[in-house]
Scaffold this motif. Sequence first.
Motif, short mmCIF file in Angstrom:
data_model
loop_
_atom_site.label_atom_id
_atom_site.label_comp_id
_atom_site.label_asym_id
_atom_site.label_seq_id
_atom_site.Cartn_x
_atom_site.Cartn_y
_atom_site.Cartn_z
N VAL A 216 0.87 -1.18 0.00
CA VAL A 216 0.00 0.00 0.00
C VAL A 216 0.90 1.23 0.00
CG1 VAL A 216 -1.90 1.20 1.12
CG2 VAL A 216 -1.70 -1.28 1.35
N PRO A 217 0.78 2.13 -0.99
CA PRO A 217 1.66 3.30 -1.03
C PRO A 217 1.26 4.36 -0.01
CG PRO A 217 0.10 3.40 -2.85
CD PRO A 217 -0.14 2.08 -2.15
N VAL A 218 1.89 4.32 1.14
CA VAL A 218 1.62 5.30 2.18
C VAL A 218 2.90 6.07 2.48
CG1 VAL A 218 -0.28 4.02 3.24
CG2 VAL A 218 2.07 3.62 4.03
N GLU A 219 2.72 7.30 2.95
CA GLU A 219 3.84 8.11 3.39
C GLU A 219 3.61 8.47 4.86
OE1 GLU A 219 6.26 12.15 2.04
OE2 GLU A 219 5.06 11.00 0.60
N VAL A 220 4.63 8.26 5.66
CA VAL A 220 4.52 8.51 7.10
C VAL A 220 5.24 9.82 7.42
CG1 VAL A 220 5.03 7.63 9.41
CG2 VAL A 220 4.48 6.04 7.55
N THR A 221 4.52 10.73 8.07
CA THR A 221 5.11 12.00 8.47
C THR A 221 5.06 12.13 9.99
OG1 THR A 221 3.03 13.24 8.27
CG2 THR A 221 4.43 13.11 6.31
N LEU A 222 6.02 12.87 10.52
CA LEU A 222 6.11 13.07 11.96
C LEU A 222 5.58 14.45 12.29
CD1 LEU A 222 6.97 11.95 14.67
CD2 LEU A 222 9.26 12.86 14.25
N GLU A 223 4.42 14.48 12.93
CA GLU A 223 3.73 15.73 13.23
C GLU A 223 3.93 16.13 14.70
OE1 GLU A 223 2.59 17.29 10.70
OE2 GLU A 223 2.73 15.64 9.28
N VAL A 325 -8.75 3.65 3.70
CA VAL A 325 -8.85 2.29 3.15
C VAL A 325 -9.77 1.52 4.08
CG1 VAL A 325 -7.66 0.14 2.65
CG2 VAL A 325 -6.58 2.31 2.06
N LEU A 326 -10.83 0.95 3.53
CA LEU A 326 -11.76 0.08 4.23
C LEU A 326 -12.16 -1.00 3.24
CD1 LEU A 326 -13.97 2.68 6.13
CD2 LEU A 326 -12.91 0.69 7.21
N ALA A 327 -11.34 -2.03 3.13
CA ALA A 327 -11.54 -2.97 2.02
C ALA A 327 -10.76 -4.26 2.26
CB ALA A 327 -11.08 -2.32 0.71
N PRO A 328 -11.22 -5.35 1.62
CA PRO A 328 -10.44 -6.59 1.66
C PRO A 328 -9.25 -6.52 0.72
CG PRO A 328 -12.39 -6.87 0.29
CD PRO A 328 -12.51 -5.51 0.91
N ALA A 370 -15.65 4.20 -2.05
CA ALA A 370 -14.50 5.00 -2.50
C ALA A 370 -13.20 4.61 -1.82
CB ALA A 370 -14.78 6.49 -2.24
N PHE A 371 -13.26 3.64 -0.89
CA PHE A 371 -12.10 3.37 -0.05
C PHE A 371 -11.46 2.01 -0.33
CE2 PHE A 371 -14.81 6.04 3.04
CZ PHE A 371 -14.37 7.22 2.45
N GLY A 372 -11.55 1.55 -1.58
CA GLY A 372 -10.97 0.28 -1.95
C GLY A 372 -9.47 0.35 -2.16
N LEU A 373 -8.86 -0.81 -2.23
CA LEU A 373 -7.42 -0.90 -2.48
C LEU A 373 -7.08 -0.88 -3.96
CD1 LEU A 373 -6.62 -3.53 0.26
CD2 LEU A 373 -5.43 -1.34 0.03
N ASP A 374 -8.11 -0.90 -4.81
CA ASP A 374 -7.87 -0.93 -6.26
C ASP A 374 -8.08 0.43 -6.92
OD1 ASP A 374 -10.57 -0.81 -5.83
OD2 ASP A 374 -11.10 -2.45 -7.19
N ARG A 375 -8.19 1.51 -6.14
CA ARG A 375 -8.44 2.82 -6.73
C ARG A 375 -7.15 3.41 -7.31
NH1 ARG A 375 -8.75 4.03 -0.89
NH2 ARG A 375 -7.34 5.77 -0.34
N PRO A 376 -7.28 4.37 -8.23
CA PRO A 376 -6.09 4.91 -8.92
C PRO A 376 -5.02 5.43 -7.98
CG PRO A 376 -8.07 5.57 -10.08
CD PRO A 376 -8.53 4.89 -8.84
N ALA A 377 -5.41 6.09 -6.90
CA ALA A 377 -4.40 6.67 -6.01
C ALA A 377 -3.47 5.62 -5.42
CB ALA A 377 -5.10 7.43 -4.87
#
Length: 389
Positions: A216-223, A325-328, A370-377
Amino acid sequence: MVERFDVAVVGLGGLGSAAAWELARRGHSVVGLERFGLGHSRGASHDTSRILRHSYHTPAYVRLTQEAYADWARLEAESGQALVTRTGGLDLFPADPAIPSIDYTAAMDEVGIGYDALDADQVTARWPALRVPPGTLGLHQEAGSIVPAGRTVGVLHDQARRLGADLRADSPVLGLEDLGDRIRLTTATGALEVSGVVVTADAWVNDVVGHLGLHVPVEVTLEQVTYYAVADPAALADLPLWIWMDDPSYYGFPPYDPFGGPAGTIKAAQDCGGPTVAPDDRTSEPDPAMEALLTDHLRRMLPAVGRPLSSVRCQYTLTPDRDFVLAPVPGHERVVVGLGAAHAFKFVPTFGRVLADLVTTGETTSDVSAFGLDRPALTQPDYAPHWLV
């Protein structure tokens, strides 16, 4: 020996703890696996407070907030704990904002959420402590509320355990294998077999789903959030929650105590202002430059605020479009992923309900299409990230 449960929940921050509670209350045998200590401060579910609000940039999100208010009420009723403190909420859009106000007004209008649209003079007349520049639009909703972060996680742990859930600290998942009719998880203390898995591991999501070939392409930032002294609490007593809807974006709370006692400080922060980090190799030390930038904004907007007292670090785990993300997992439907994209604590009990639905039946009454793992983003390598919402 292989232990057997109906469902395993991997990651016991707010989202996973809610899923464990919801599954246990439905009668399922549940094991919860947390790689750190329960209630730890390395992720995104610690500290005192989070914002609960109806204002959002799409009708789907606004409708989901309606469910969130109902789900928080259900958690309060079943736990016997008062968790929602209504203060009102104020979104402040300067002239030519980076975040379009029309997205918010149109979404709330479509769903039927009421709000007051105020100009700069009306904002100051209603809340004398606030100073906003000419041309500012304020959108006020009476239902804006505060929910306690760390305290809520503790309540969810207590409720899940009361209903029979086995919650385990210091239990990272070392392996995950889909055997067709069951899922096998490997931990340092042995193997578990379950009918379904909920993955709410946030910044460590790929350490878990990577065993199934998913990234899953996520970016982690330190806030960072900062607490400020208040010389005259009465001057800020009627202050609402507020969000400065521009780039940079800031947000803040009125004086608040998560346990209902006297509150002598206010909390504020910049949204998406921190550096990208590796979650296992990051500092917990405050950043003076981030504190100074926030303090400069507060000095102009809330001159009654005193000096900064302390700053606390937290992580954002951001999807490229900042949607949930809320998806199998495709091809492994018994494994369901929940990611909050750094704005989900207001939806904690709703995530629990939806994830429990998806892992047990594959369906839910909430609109999470709208929260699937197969979306363009999440599937297009050249997708341009955008995080301001």
